[in-house]
Motif scaffolding. Structure first.
Motif, mmCIF file in Angstrom:
data_model
loop_
_atom_site.group_PDB
_atom_site.id
_atom_site.type_symbol
_atom_site.label_atom_id
_atom_site.label_comp_id
_atom_site.label_asym_id
_atom_site.label_seq_id
_atom_site.Cartn_x
_atom_site.Cartn_y
_atom_site.Cartn_z
ATOM 1 N N TYR A 21 -27.704 29.154 -32.636
ATOM 2 C CA TYR A 21 -26.764 29.819 -33.538
ATOM 3 C C TYR A 21 -25.404 29.984 -32.890
ATOM 4 O O TYR A 21 -24.376 29.621 -33.456
ATOM 5 C CB TYR A 21 -27.305 31.182 -33.972
ATOM 6 N N VAL A 25 -22.331 28.062 -34.458
ATOM 7 C CA VAL A 25 -21.356 28.816 -35.233
ATOM 8 C C VAL A 25 -19.966 28.617 -34.636
ATOM 9 O O VAL A 25 -18.965 28.518 -35.354
ATOM 10 C CB VAL A 25 -21.750 30.310 -35.288
ATOM 11 N N VAL A 47 -20.247 33.515 -42.087
ATOM 12 C CA VAL A 47 -21.645 33.429 -41.669
ATOM 13 C C VAL A 47 -22.171 34.809 -41.330
ATOM 14 O O VAL A 47 -21.627 35.486 -40.456
ATOM 15 C CB VAL A 47 -21.820 32.508 -40.453
ATOM 16 N N TYR A 48 -23.204 35.189 -42.026
ATOM 17 C CA TYR A 48 -23.873 36.444 -41.690
ATOM 18 C C TYR A 48 -25.011 36.132 -40.751
ATOM 19 O O TYR A 48 -25.713 35.155 -40.945
ATOM 20 C CB TYR A 48 -24.468 37.086 -42.927
ATOM 21 N N SER A 49 -25.208 36.988 -39.795
ATOM 22 C CA SER A 49 -26.350 36.766 -38.920
ATOM 23 C C SER A 49 -26.847 38.070 -38.346
ATOM 24 O O SER A 49 -26.115 39.043 -38.285
ATOM 25 C CB SER A 49 -25.954 35.847 -37.781
ATOM 26 N N VAL B 32 -22.697 23.432 -42.213
ATOM 27 C CA VAL B 32 -22.986 24.764 -42.743
ATOM 28 C C VAL B 32 -24.444 24.836 -43.177
ATOM 29 O O VAL B 32 -25.151 25.793 -42.868
ATOM 30 C CB VAL B 32 -22.080 25.103 -43.938
ATOM 31 N N SER B 36 -27.359 27.192 -41.561
ATOM 32 C CA SER B 36 -28.090 28.108 -42.417
ATOM 33 C C SER B 36 -29.593 27.866 -42.336
ATOM 34 O O SER B 36 -30.386 28.800 -42.258
ATOM 35 C CB SER B 36 -27.608 27.927 -43.852
ATOM 36 N N GLU B 42 -27.320 33.515 -43.639
ATOM 37 C CA GLU B 42 -26.523 33.249 -44.834
ATOM 38 C C GLU B 42 -25.166 32.740 -44.411
ATOM 39 O O GLU B 42 -24.547 33.270 -43.505
ATOM 40 C CB GLU B 42 -26.352 34.532 -45.634
ATOM 41 N N ALA B 43 -24.749 31.725 -45.076
ATOM 42 C CA ALA B 43 -23.447 31.190 -44.733
ATOM 43 C C ALA B 43 -22.810 30.573 -45.959
ATOM 44 O O ALA B 43 -23.504 30.094 -46.847
ATOM 45 C CB ALA B 43 -23.577 30.142 -43.637
#
Lengths: 233, 233
Positions: A21, A25, A47-49, B32, B36, B42-43
């Motif tokens: 990740y 990212v 991007v949520y993580s 992306v 994900s 979530e992206a």
DNA sequence: AGCGCTATCATTAGCCG
DNA sequence: GCGGCTAATGATAGCGC
């Protein structure tokens, strides 16, 4: 994409996933920046993580909000896209259904056949000698094993999640082999849909999956030796 | 980054810029998607360009709007949410796993027992009279039916609401009885968690499910008559 | 856990038809 | 303008520290 090619699926190992990740990212954001710079376009990525308390964002959050605002203000043209999306989804669903149906049918046929063999064995036993009896027993045993194997395919969790971070709206469940196979199928379909470019949301996203393979669902059934010779013809 | 290294600056040549844009936006979206998928996060990415009438978006516009909405609202409370969400997700996953495990175990036991009965029948038939033979046959048949019923529970699509109303991001697939049961279970857990309402992403989305009941998964097994008396004690 | 390394795999700039 | 090709650059998985 280095020492080994990785499968396009959720990474089970926690530390490996986190490492990947972090690396990805970072380079993703770099790519966004490059695209924006080289081609002079507005772009943003969010991007949520679980790894960062704050979402990763490019460009600056403010910029992002602006870009996003623009995006949200186009309800009408978005509709077309949504329709396309729904269409694709329906196609996927249909294909999946076909596979499941076939699989189900095969399962039931297996069981029915096995039962028939058992019953025939029970009813015709008086006329069998020891050798034939032994063969019958072994045959039934083999087929039981085969059925159990099929059951595994349906219900045994494929090597997957410890259970933390799946995409939000997707129900978190253990993936069975069947589900994994269905996922591959979905990717292939989305790939097929790609040729009609700008109208498809997925036209780009799934290109990379083209070398994934759909596990041979019916290998078992295509093998004529699977059922063995009929015992009571 | 190929035949020649390009400087990180706006590309002046129009056609070159367009070409580069096309290529890069494509692989950006792929990236992306990979991120994900691989990391379960979530992206979304949005790119505006003069080349496409519509912005390039990943994942779907709807998904994007959702992700974005989340982003806009909470800069700092985001962490809390994530933690809560992860916790809930783990709980759901665990509960589901339990159910599936048990169900699987029961199925296998059924089959094993039936097979045992068959084999015992085959091997012990010489000592049976006509009446006993008939009973055996019927018993096996009944149990076959029962197993088929169980199979249905696993694989047969449950009578579902008009196929449209599924939550957006959930892949449209035929729900099996098992899946329906699991969903209900999930709803119940989410309901439990709900009391701290607006903090959970799920608290709203699944509210509608609260009057659904978890089908009695094990009714069959609790009924002592289900297996019938042992035939060869 | 994070950093650096490097063999491999992936992307892509420039060209051609 | 587009799709395919290939050389060259870029990204990164797995490892050791």
């Amino acid at each position: 994409m280095a020492r080994k090619k990785v499968k396009l699926q959720w990474i089970m190992n926690d530390t490996a996933r986190r490492t990947t990740y972090k690396k990805r990212v970072k380079s993703l954001m770099k790519k966004v920046m490059e695209l924006s710079t080289l081609c002079g376009v507005e772009a943003c990525a969010i991007v949520y993580s679980p790894y960062d308390p704050q979402p990763e964002v490019w460009a600056s959050p403010m910029e992002a909000v602006r870009v996003i605002g623009e995006f949200k203000c186009r309800p009408d043209q978005t509709k077309k896209r949504l329709d396309q999306e729904i269409y694709t989804r329906e196609r996927v669903a249909k294909a999946k259904e076909q596979v499941v149906k076939q699989q189900k049918k095969n399962m039931r046929m297996e069981m029915q056949n096995l039962m028939d063999q058992c019953l025939a064995g029970v009813q015709g036993l008086q006329h069998l000698n020891i050798k034939e009896l032994s063969d019958l027993t072994w045959s039934i045993d083999d087929r039981l094993k085969a059925i159990n194997h099929q059951m595994e395919f349906f219900h045994h969790p494929a090597p997957q999640p410890g259970a933390t971070a799946a995409p939000v709206a997707v129900p978190v469940a253990q993936n069975t082999h069947l589900e994994v196979a269905l996922e591959s199928l979905e990717n292939q379909i989305l790939l097929d849909t790609a040729p009609m470019p700008r109208d498809s949301l997925f036209s780009v996203a799934y290109r990379g999956g083209q070398d994934m393979m759909l596990p041979g669902l019916y290998d078992h059934y295509e093998d004529p030796s699977f059922w063995g010779p009929p015992f009571f013809p």
